[in-house]
Design a protein around this motif. Sequence first.
Motif, short mmCIF file in Angstrom:
data_model
loop_
_atom_site.label_atom_id
_atom_site.label_comp_id
_atom_site.label_asym_id
_atom_site.label_seq_id
_atom_site.Cartn_x
_atom_site.Cartn_y
_atom_site.Cartn_z
N SER A 38 0.83 -1.21 0.00
CA SER A 38 0.00 0.00 0.00
C SER A 38 0.86 1.26 0.00
CB SER A 38 -0.92 0.02 1.23
OG SER A 38 -1.88 -0.99 1.16
N ILE A 39 1.95 1.23 0.76
CA ILE A 39 2.82 2.40 0.89
C ILE A 39 3.50 2.72 -0.44
CG2 ILE A 39 4.91 3.28 2.00
CD1 ILE A 39 4.02 1.58 4.48
N ILE A 40 4.08 1.72 -1.08
CA ILE A 40 4.78 2.00 -2.34
C ILE A 40 3.79 2.34 -3.45
CG2 ILE A 40 4.92 -0.38 -3.25
CD1 ILE A 40 7.86 0.38 -4.04
N THR A 41 2.60 1.76 -3.38
CA THR A 41 1.55 2.13 -4.34
C THR A 41 1.16 3.59 -4.15
OG1 THR A 41 0.68 -0.12 -4.45
CG2 THR A 41 -0.81 1.65 -5.12
N GLY A 42 1.06 4.00 -2.89
CA GLY A 42 0.75 5.39 -2.60
C GLY A 42 1.81 6.32 -3.15
N LEU A 43 3.06 5.93 -3.03
CA LEU A 43 4.16 6.74 -3.55
C LEU A 43 4.09 6.81 -5.08
CD1 LEU A 43 6.68 8.38 -3.09
CD2 LEU A 43 7.99 6.27 -2.89
N GLU A 44 3.85 5.67 -5.70
CA GLU A 44 3.74 5.64 -7.17
C GLU A 44 2.59 6.52 -7.65
OE1 GLU A 44 5.49 1.10 -7.86
OE2 GLU A 44 3.35 1.43 -7.48
N ASN A 45 1.51 6.55 -6.89
CA ASN A 45 0.34 7.35 -7.28
C ASN A 45 0.58 8.84 -7.13
OD1 ASN A 45 -1.10 5.03 -7.86
ND2 ASN A 45 -2.21 4.99 -5.91
#
Length: 219
Positions: A38-45
């Motif tokens: 979730s964290i890295i997805t948030g960063l990518e977004n």
Amino acid sequence: MELAMLKDIVARPQQSVTGMEFKFLLDNSDVIGENFESIITGLENVVPYVGSDYDEASQRMVLFVNMIRVAPIEVFMSYGDRIIALYDEIDKFSRFWKMKKFIMRLTFIGPEALPFIFRAQKLSYRDKFFAFCRVGASGRSITEPVLLEMWEEIMSHPGTGASIQPIIIAMKRIGMPVPTVPDDHVHKERIVVAKERFSDISTQSPVEMCELNWHRRRR
């Protein structure tokens, strides 16, 4: 509570994080690891919204970067490709990805991290020895020529003896031979002592051996 806020930020990448605190998450690397996707997805977004100023998007980016930085090493390494891809994109305009602790942590990913080590402006010789040592034999073709240049620089000055032990540790862990010097060289004795002390280091040695403090503790 903090996990719920994190999931909300990931789902809505344009929302403000001003005033939000995530002390519990930042102090608990295991929880970060469990929620790393979730964290890295948030960063990518959020990356597409980040500009050169410290705006709302930058604040969210810094939040995610700080979480990624404290994740367990095994988790961090398993997401290496995605972290490197993000770092390559963001590093061009953001000072937040140039933090020494984060740059050094990239070395756990492998030789893919070396371009960022070379570009880092705040790393000392000792930091670079440590970084090359961590990357290990997989990066030898890239780091060996650099270490040889650094060796020549160290050998050309009498006051650089403190660099001899860490550079020899790095050389041995990447699998390259330690260069020889004449018997009357000012650093000859230090080199002989260091080679004997670290004679058991090889490409198979654990990454902990890259730390001088590790060797001090085992005396």
